[in-house]
Motif scaffolding. Structure first.
Motif, mmCIF file in Angstrom:
data_model
loop_
_atom_site.group_PDB
_atom_site.id
_atom_site.type_symbol
_atom_site.label_atom_id
_atom_site.label_comp_id
_atom_site.label_asym_id
_atom_site.label_seq_id
_atom_site.Cartn_x
_atom_site.Cartn_y
_atom_site.Cartn_z
ATOM 1 N N TYR A 132 -2.233 -5.744 -3.754
ATOM 2 C CA TYR A 132 -1.634 -5.732 -2.441
ATOM 3 C C TYR A 132 -2.661 -6.936 -1.517
ATOM 4 O O TYR A 132 -2.020 -7.533 -0.549
ATOM 5 C CB TYR A 132 -1.665 -4.583 -1.613
ATOM 6 C CG TYR A 132 -0.658 -3.443 -2.434
ATOM 7 C CD1 TYR A 132 0.413 -3.910 -2.344
ATOM 8 C CD2 TYR A 132 -1.236 -2.184 -2.916
ATOM 9 C CE1 TYR A 132 1.615 -2.844 -3.060
ATOM 10 C CE2 TYR A 132 -0.271 -1.442 -3.614
ATOM 11 C CZ TYR A 132 1.124 -1.762 -3.455
ATOM 12 O OH TYR A 132 1.840 -0.676 -4.191
ATOM 13 N N GLY A 172 -8.020 -5.639 -9.708
ATOM 14 C CA GLY A 172 -8.165 -5.314 -8.531
ATOM 15 C C GLY A 172 -6.965 -5.077 -7.636
ATOM 16 O O GLY A 172 -5.954 -4.898 -8.529
ATOM 17 N N ASN A 173 -6.988 -4.906 -6.574
ATOM 18 C CA ASN A 173 -5.541 -4.454 -5.674
ATOM 19 C C ASN A 173 -4.926 -5.564 -5.408
ATOM 20 O O ASN A 173 -5.120 -6.696 -4.702
ATOM 21 C CB ASN A 173 -6.177 -4.101 -4.142
ATOM 22 C CG ASN A 173 -5.233 -3.351 -3.357
ATOM 23 O OD1 ASN A 173 -4.083 -3.570 -3.912
ATOM 24 N ND2 ASN A 173 -5.590 -3.103 -2.193
ATOM 25 N N HIS A 221 2.542 2.579 -2.996
ATOM 26 C CA HIS A 221 2.801 2.818 -4.355
ATOM 27 C C HIS A 221 3.954 2.154 -5.013
ATOM 28 O O HIS A 221 4.534 2.911 -6.075
ATOM 29 C CB HIS A 221 2.665 4.456 -4.756
ATOM 30 C CG HIS A 221 1.686 5.096 -4.117
ATOM 31 N ND1 HIS A 221 0.327 5.245 -4.829
ATOM 32 C CD2 HIS A 221 1.082 5.617 -2.973
ATOM 33 C CE1 HIS A 221 -0.769 5.683 -4.353
ATOM 34 N NE2 HIS A 221 -0.097 6.157 -3.120
ATOM 35 N N THR A 243 -1.246 -1.016 -9.283
ATOM 36 C CA THR A 243 -0.906 -1.827 -7.941
ATOM 37 C C THR A 243 -0.086 -3.111 -8.394
ATOM 38 O O THR A 243 0.730 -3.675 -7.577
ATOM 39 C CB THR A 243 -2.195 -2.346 -7.280
ATOM 40 O OG1 THR A 243 -2.776 -3.358 -7.843
ATOM 41 C CG2 THR A 243 -2.900 -1.298 -6.850
ATOM 42 N N ASP A 252 0.848 -1.206 -0.008
ATOM 43 C CA ASP A 252 0.061 0.075 -0.129
ATOM 44 C C ASP A 252 0.830 1.229 0.140
ATOM 45 O O ASP A 252 0.348 2.329 0.588
ATOM 46 C CB ASP A 252 -0.754 -0.073 1.046
ATOM 47 C CG ASP A 252 -1.811 -1.258 1.314
ATOM 48 O OD1 ASP A 252 -2.564 -1.432 0.304
ATOM 49 O OD2 ASP A 252 -2.061 -1.972 2.341
ATOM 50 N N ASN A 265 -3.320 -1.134 -14.380
ATOM 51 C CA ASN A 265 -3.481 -1.178 -13.097
ATOM 52 C C ASN A 265 -2.323 -1.075 -12.291
ATOM 53 O O ASN A 265 -1.187 -1.685 -12.450
ATOM 54 C CB ASN A 265 -4.022 -2.674 -12.591
ATOM 55 C CG ASN A 265 -4.158 -2.770 -11.135
ATOM 56 O OD1 ASN A 265 -3.808 -2.168 -10.284
ATOM 57 N ND2 ASN A 265 -5.131 -4.003 -10.806
#
Length: 444
Positions: A381, A378-379, A312, A325, A310, A323
């Protein structure tokens, strides 16, 4: 006398410099009247000079030092030729050089030769990488015990917060950035857009894409040298270290690349958003070598403060469309510009080794016809994914033993870099974070 020097008779002296494994410029100062000799005959210094630690000291038990008699290599001018050094008070020229053996063989421990070796693999297939890099850096007042943002030359005030894409932040240092762009013109460095970033006094400048990856690496290496030198001329520091402030985002060095065939067509472009099989082969190669090349992307103790969730900076081995992430991002936009963005490296990397790692991994995947897993959504992380090494010792060990790395880098360079980093890891472990930051602030 060389034509460039003849056209610039005000030049008082010449620096000849090559990049060592840490990306530090190593070389000599030469009076202008003897510059032709350096150009025609080369200059000489020990092979071990391209394999010093971050303090500039020999590597203990290195075969390049006592075991070999610390013998000399010969360093010859790169195709870049002479260029000005606008951050110095006296008119001075820089001549970039790279190292050879006396019999003409490239020195395998020279990072620029490492990149050239990978590029020959592309050339053998009729392919040409097109590269661009984005460099993030901090402007820092390091005159006191605590690092802080320099006061604005316009207002005299310090901006005590990150300010993403702020026009005001750019305007506060307009004199510095104006002089920086002028200097890039003088040095023929293709500096493009500048923005303010999320960290305290953090900025990013993009360099334009280039179909000569050696030149793209040169541009990044020279740009780092220029920014740091010019900042001192303006009374503050500039640093590309990965994480100068614990509570703010660190600095990355993102690389974008596509690949052209012999007819100049982008082999990643299928006319749509997904890209070609060749793009997926390159992605797979980059993913396969990512953990093993973690030491290239995070070469210093401070680098690992950046590679945390989280913040960057990617922490996992994955790819995705549009994306940020993910560690590998396929940007959207015109299919003709379809490309891969490799987002792992910190700003503290050696650009030659970083481009070698990314392009070498890509050509591994292209040669193998490798297939990547499905792109994530999506994320990243929050997903259960393979991880990039999160500590220095693990990264060193993986770089030493990874079979994908062994296809990219010469055994001599792998050995030299591993010995260097183990020595630095040992010695950095005896220092406080503040002492480490003081060292990295000026060097990386």
């Amino acid at each position: 006398m060389n034509n460039w020097l003849r056209k610039n008779p005000n030049v008082r002296s010449v620096r000849v410099a090559a990049a060592d494994l840490n990306g530090q410029p190593r070389g000599k100062r030469i009076p202008t009247r003897f510059a032709d000799k350096a150009l025609e005959d080369g200059t000489r210094f020990p092979f071990s000079v391209l394999n010093l630690d971050i303090w500039g000291e020999d590597i203990e038990d290195s075969p390049l030092v006592m075991e070999s008699g610390d013998k000399d290599g010969v360093l010859r001018a790169t195709e870049r030729g002479f260029m000005p050094m606008p951050w110095l008070e006296a008119p001075t020229a820089l001549l970039p050089i790279w190292m050879y053996h006396d019999d003409g063989r490239p020195f395998a421990g020279d990072p620029r030769h490492a990149l050239n070796t990978v590029l020959q693999r592309f050339k053998a297939r009729g392919l040409t990488p097109v590269c661009a890099v984005e460099l993030e850096f901090f402007l820092i007042d390091d005159s006191g015990r605590k690092l802080q943002v320099p006061p604005s030359p316009r207002s005299g005030k310090r901006r005590q917060a990150g300010d993403i894409l702020s026009m005001r932040a750019l305007d506060q240092f307009d004199t510095f950035f104006t002089e920086l762009y002028d200097a890039c013109e003088e040095m023929d460095i293709p500096a493009d857009t500048a923005i303010s970033e999320a960290g305290l006094g953090q900025f990013e400048i993009n360099l334009m894409h280039c179909d000569d990856a050696l030149r793209a690496a040169d541009d990044a290496w020279l740009f780092k040298m220029l920014v740091k030198g010019l900042a001192r001329k303006h009374g503050f520091a500039a640093s590309f270290m990965a994480k100068p402030y614990p509570d703010y985002a660190g600095s990355g060095l993102h690389m974008h690349f596509s690949v052209l065939d012999a007819d100049g067509n982008n082999v990643f472009d299928n006319g749509g958003p997904e890209g070609t099989d060749m793009l997926r082969h390159a992605v797979a190669g980059c993913m396969d070598a990512m953990a093993g090349c973690g030491l290239i992307f995070a070469p210093h103790a401070n680098s690992y403060d950046r590679i945390v969730p989280d913040a960057h900076a990617p922490t996992s081995v994955c790819w995705a469309y549009e994306n940020r992430t993910s560690s590998i991002r396929i940007p959207s936009g015109n299919p003709k510009a379809r490309r891969i963005e490799h987002r792992v490296a910190g700003g503290d990397v050696n650009p030659y080794l970083m481009l070698t790692a990314v392009l070498g991994a890509a050509i591994n995947g292209i040669e193998d016809g490798a297939t990547p897993p499905a792109p994530i959504t999506g994320n990243a992380y929050a997903a259960n994914l393979p991880q990039i090494p999160g500590d220095w010792e693990t990264a060193i060990n993986m770089f030493e033993s990874d079979p994908h790395v062994a296809r990219i880098f010469a055994p001599e360079l792998i050995r030299n870099l591993v010995m260097t980093k183990r020595q630095e890891c040992r010695d950095m472990g005896e220092l406080s974070r503040e002492e480490q930051v003081e060292i990295y602030l000026e060097t990386v």
